[in-house]
Design an enzyme around this catalytic site. Structure first.
Site, short mmCIF file in Angstrom:
data_model
loop_
_atom_site.label_atom_id
_atom_site.label_comp_id
_atom_site.label_asym_id
_atom_site.label_seq_id
_atom_site.Cartn_x
_atom_site.Cartn_y
_atom_site.Cartn_z
N ASP A 240 0.83 -1.32 -0.51
CA ASP A 240 -0.01 0.05 0.15
C ASP A 240 0.53 1.21 -0.31
O ASP A 240 2.02 0.91 0.73
CB ASP A 240 -0.99 -0.16 1.51
CG ASP A 240 -2.34 1.00 1.24
OD1 ASP A 240 -3.50 0.42 0.81
OD2 ASP A 240 -1.75 2.47 1.19
N ILE A 241 0.40 2.17 -1.21
CA ILE A 241 1.34 3.66 -1.41
C ILE A 241 0.81 4.24 0.31
O ILE A 241 0.16 4.96 0.74
CB ILE A 241 1.31 4.07 -1.97
CG1 ILE A 241 1.19 4.11 -3.77
CG2 ILE A 241 1.49 5.63 -1.93
CD1 ILE A 241 0.91 4.07 -4.98
N GLU A 284 -4.90 2.26 -3.88
CA GLU A 284 -3.70 2.47 -4.02
C GLU A 284 -2.80 1.00 -3.20
O GLU A 284 -1.07 1.05 -3.49
CB GLU A 284 -2.86 3.75 -3.47
CG GLU A 284 -3.14 3.51 -1.88
CD GLU A 284 -4.25 3.86 -1.36
OE1 GLU A 284 -4.65 3.78 -0.54
OE2 GLU A 284 -5.57 4.07 -1.60
#
Length: 364
Positions: A240-241, A284
């Site tokens: 996950d960003i 994301e």
């Protein structure tokens, strides 16, 4: 409008139409034998006609056998090279046959009708290749014209015009058939393009080009099947960003989309083509399925992903952990009998732990 010679001739020899044409050659010659035998007895049939019919039947039968073998994937390169010569020889044999037939029966009209019977299937068969049609039809038409101009005592203009009209009909029919063929080819091409687009939409994420979430199930099942009988192990990396919402707030959603594309490129660059697959799981969040010998190989993949994203140097003023974009990762190992949902849940738990422990890290 013409198709490339070699391409057109390859198509011809791979179709049933060519075998149909060769079969008609054999059947027509057999009919001529039977016709003259029935009316006059075999002994009255001129020897030259017997020889010519035998040659046409033999040549057609040999080519029919070769063509059947080509359809069974026997080497076809040499046959395609000599195909024009074969077609020309058949055309010449028919021309000489009809020439002698006219001399023997003194009936040009019957010869003209039989010529049309031969040229019609030839036009249907060779319409893709103008060269083959020309090689086959020209000797026949020239033979008719020669008989009409030089051998008849009374020149018949209508008969001569009829031969010319026949030639024009053959080539106009050829262009009509070719136009139909090209329309079908274009339609087939457009259909294949549409199918590819639909497959692309069904299996790939439109923004990043990675596999989408729907493809994850299929890949998971394939990976599980590949593990049968070997010592390799299946792992899932969920990533996950970090602070992506803040990234969108600072830079806007257009920049956010560009950021997702860059991150997906960094992920793909980090994977091994033969055993790793990347997916955009949603928003994301990304997923990687990888078949490895042990956890050290998985950690190496995760480390490469972190390095490539760091080297991309994507500025992130909204991040609390770095001035550039970072990513958090969670790793889970598949166990015998584990469903995909359970594996995703385990990897998500590790991702949550990585975020809780300060982000920009990998947990397993």
């Amino acid at each position: 409008m013409d198709i490339n010679h070699s391409t057109g001739e390859n198509v011809i020899t791979s179709t049933k139409g060519y075998m149909w044409f060769l079969s008609l050659n054999i059947i027509f010659c057999a009919w001529l034998f039977l016709r003259d035998t029935h009316h006059n007895g075999l002994e009255s049939l001129p020897l030259v006609l017997q020889i010519l019919c035998g040659c046409i039947m033999s040549l057609s039968l040999i080519n029919l056998i070769v063509t059947v073998n080509i359809k069974k994937n026997i080497n076809e390169g040499f046959y395609h090279k000599i195909l024009p010569a074969i077609v020309l020889v058949l055309g010449l044999l028919w021309a000489v046959l009809f020439f002698n037939f006219t001399l023997y029966y003194q009936s040009p009209l019957i010869t003209l009708m039989m010529t049309i019977m031969v040229l019609l299937p030839a036009t249907i068969t060779f319409f893709i290749s103008g060269r083959l049609l020309f090689l086959f039809s020209t000797p026949l038409v020239l033979s008719l014209l020669y008989v009409e101009i030089f051998l008849k005592h009374n020149f018949s203009l209508p008969q001569f015009i009829g031969a010319i009209i026949m030639l024009l009909v053959i080539y106009s029919a050829r262009y009509i058939l070719l136009e139909w063929y090209q329309r079908v080819q274009r339609s087939e091409y457009e259909k294949n393009i549409l199918i590819k687009k639909l497959v692309q939409q069904a299996h790939y994420d439109a923004l990043t080009g990675l596999f989408n979430r729907l493809s994850l199930t299929r890949f998971f099942e394939e990976c599980v099947s590949s593990l049968s009988g070997n010592k390799k192990k299946l792992f899932m990396i969920v990533m996950d960003i970090d602070f992506f919402k803040q990234y969108n707030d600072v830079y806007g959603h257009v920049a956010g989309d560009k950021c997702l594309i860059k991150v997906s490129q960094c992920i793909e660059k980090s994977l091994r083509k033969e055993s790793d697959s990347a997916f955009r799981f949603g928003g994301e969040e990304f997923v990687v399925l990888t078949v490895c010998d042990d956890i050290s190989q998985v950690k190496a993949i995760s480390h490469r992903i972190q390095q490539n994203i760091a080297h991309a140097h994507i500025l992130h003023k909204g991040s609390d952990v770095s001035s550039v974009l970072t990513i958090s990762q969670g790793i889970a190992q598949w166990q015998e009998g584990m469903a995909l949902e359970a594996l995703v849940e385990q990897a998500d738990q590790q991702l949550y732990k990585a975020k809780k422990n300060g982000r920009n890290r990998v947990c397993f």
